[in-house]
Design a protein around this motif. Structure first.
Motif, PDB file in Angstrom:
ATOM      1  N   LEU A  54      39.677  50.259 -77.696  1.00  0.00           N
ATOM      2  CA  LEU A  54      40.324  49.319 -76.779  1.00  0.00           C
ATOM      3  C   LEU A  54      41.359  50.068 -75.948  1.00  0.00           C
ATOM      4  O   LEU A  54      42.182  50.802 -76.496  1.00  0.00           O
ATOM      5  N   PRO A  55      41.329  49.932 -74.625  1.00  0.00           N
ATOM      6  CA  PRO A  55      42.336  50.595 -73.787  1.00  0.00           C
ATOM      7  C   PRO A  55      43.681  49.874 -73.912  1.00  0.00           C
ATOM      8  O   PRO A  55      44.002  48.978 -73.141  1.00  0.00           O
ATOM      9  N   TRP A  56      44.449  50.258 -74.937  1.00  0.00           N
ATOM     10  CA  TRP A  56      45.694  49.569 -75.250  1.00  0.00           C
ATOM     11  C   TRP A  56      46.688  49.606 -74.100  1.00  0.00           C
ATOM     12  O   TRP A  56      47.396  48.626 -73.857  1.00  0.00           O
ATOM     13  N   ALA A  57      46.769  50.700 -73.387  1.00  0.00           N
ATOM     14  CA  ALA A  57      47.746  50.800 -72.291  1.00  0.00           C
ATOM     15  C   ALA A  57      47.448  49.764 -71.211  1.00  0.00           C
ATOM     16  O   ALA A  57      48.355  49.079 -70.728  1.00  0.00           O
ATOM     17  N   ALA A  58      46.196  49.628 -70.835  1.00  0.00           N
ATOM     18  CA  ALA A  58      45.820  48.653 -69.800  1.00  0.00           C
ATOM     19  C   ALA A  58      46.050  47.224 -70.292  1.00  0.00           C
ATOM     20  O   ALA A  58      46.501  46.363 -69.534  1.00  0.00           O
ATOM     21  N   ALA A  59      45.758  46.976 -71.564  1.00  0.00           N
ATOM     22  CA  ALA A  59      45.953  45.636 -72.118  1.00  0.00           C
ATOM     23  C   ALA A  59      47.443  45.284 -72.171  1.00  0.00           C
ATOM     24  O   ALA A  59      47.837  44.167 -71.812  1.00  0.00           O
ATOM     25  N   ARG A  60      48.274  46.220 -72.614  1.00  0.00           N
ATOM     26  CA  ARG A  60      49.726  45.983 -72.669  1.00  0.00           C
ATOM     27  C   ARG A  60      50.299  45.736 -71.276  1.00  0.00           C
ATOM     28  O   ARG A  60      51.151  44.877 -71.085  1.00  0.00           O
ATOM     29  N   GLU A  61      49.822  46.495 -70.304  1.00  0.00           N
ATOM     30  CA  GLU A  61      50.302  46.326 -68.931  1.00  0.00           C
ATOM     31  C   GLU A  61      49.924  44.948 -68.389  1.00  0.00           C
ATOM     32  O   GLU A  61      50.724  44.297 -67.731  1.00  0.00           O
ATOM     33  N   ALA A  62      48.722  44.506 -68.701  1.00  0.00           N
ATOM     34  CA  ALA A  62      48.271  43.198 -68.204  1.00  0.00           C
ATOM     35  C   ALA A  62      49.097  42.066 -68.799  1.00  0.00           C
ATOM     36  O   ALA A  62      49.508  41.150 -68.078  1.00  0.00           O
ATOM     37  N   VAL A  63      49.360  42.102 -70.100  1.00  0.00           N
ATOM     38  CA  VAL A  63      50.123  41.009 -70.719  1.00  0.00           C
ATOM     39  C   VAL A  63      51.615  41.105 -70.423  1.00  0.00           C
ATOM     40  O   VAL A  63      52.315  40.097 -70.464  1.00  0.00           O
ATOM     41  N   ASN A  65      52.850  41.661 -67.565  1.00  0.00           N
ATOM     42  CA  ASN A  65      53.026  40.999 -66.264  1.00  0.00           C
ATOM     43  C   ASN A  65      52.923  39.487 -66.377  1.00  0.00           C
ATOM     44  O   ASN A  65      52.958  38.792 -65.373  1.00  0.00           O
ATOM     45  N   GLY A  66      52.742  38.968 -67.596  1.00  0.00           N
ATOM     46  CA  GLY A  66      52.659  37.521 -67.785  1.00  0.00           C
ATOM     47  C   GLY A  66      51.245  36.982 -67.738  1.00  0.00           C
ATOM     48  O   GLY A  66      51.032  35.795 -67.932  1.00  0.00           O
ATOM     49  N   SER A  67      50.274  37.830 -67.484  1.00  0.00           N
ATOM     50  CA  SER A  67      48.893  37.346 -67.459  1.00  0.00           C
ATOM     51  C   SER A  67      48.290  37.457 -68.865  1.00  0.00           C
ATOM     52  O   SER A  67      48.957  37.844 -69.815  1.00  0.00           O
ATOM     53  N   THR A  68      47.035  37.117 -68.973  1.00  0.00           N
ATOM     54  CA  THR A  68      46.349  37.158 -70.261  1.00  0.00           C
ATOM     55  C   THR A  68      45.282  38.245 -70.247  1.00  0.00           C
ATOM     56  O   THR A  68      44.900  38.747 -69.195  1.00  0.00           O
ATOM     57  N   VAL A  69      44.806  38.588 -71.422  1.00  0.00           N
ATOM     58  CA  VAL A  69      43.719  39.547 -71.586  1.00  0.00           C
ATOM     59  C   VAL A  69      42.528  38.763 -72.123  1.00  0.00           C
ATOM     60  O   VAL A  69      42.687  37.919 -73.001  1.00  0.00           O
ATOM     61  N   SER A  70      41.342  39.044 -71.594  1.00  0.00           N
ATOM     62  CA  SER A  70      40.158  38.294 -72.003  1.00  0.00           C
ATOM     63  C   SER A  70      39.245  39.131 -72.882  1.00  0.00           C
ATOM     64  O   SER A  70      39.050  40.324 -72.641  1.00  0.00           O
TER      65      SER A  70
END
Length: 138
Positions: A54-63, A65-70
């Motif tokens: 799992l690309p943890w860095a991209a997932a952490r950056e997305a959440v 910013n207040g958005s969700t990860v799918s």
């Protein structure tokens, strides 16, 4: 399942991460051992699955910013039903469902995950067959 029991074969679960708006990155696989779910009974299985790749860095950056990860969950198994004292033939069951996760790792929606099949609707097949018969008769 008021009048039937269900015998599940091993249930294969595959979890996908939404990378660039498409679910093309499998991050975990898990198999739940087969079991029998009796008449009017509920079955719950809770397991912890470890995600790999799992690309943890991209997932952490997305959440952050207040958005969700799918994520997408794929399920495949074979079932047979017990009606009174006999079992039916085994039938394949393949379904998928989408899950949105927030920054704390919790599901965004409180309701359960709705699993959907990719099989075409039976009404669509009937329309195609009826249209083909009409064309054939003309």
């Amino acid at each position: 399942m008021k009048d039937k029991g269900v015998n599940y074969a091993n249930i294969s679960l595959t979890f996908y991460y939404a990378l660039n708006n498409s679910y093309n990155l499998p991050v975990a696989n898990f198999t739940v051992p087969g079991f029998y779910q009796g008449h009017e009974k509920k079955a719950h299985r809770r397991k912890v699955v470890e995600a790999v790749g799992l690309p943890w860095a991209a997932a952490r950056e997305a959440v952050s910013n207040g958005s969700t990860v799918s994520f997408r969950v794929g399920l495949a198994t074979r079932v047979k039903y017990k009606i009174l004292v006999w079992f039916t033939k085994r039938q394949s069951l393949v379904v998928v469902g989408d899950v949105a996760v927030d920054g704390s790792g919790e599901k965004v929606k409180k309701k359960g995950i709705k699993l959907k099949s990719g099989a075409p609707d039976m009404r669509c097949r009937l329309v195609i067959v009826f249209t083909f018969l009409v064309i054939l008769l003309l």
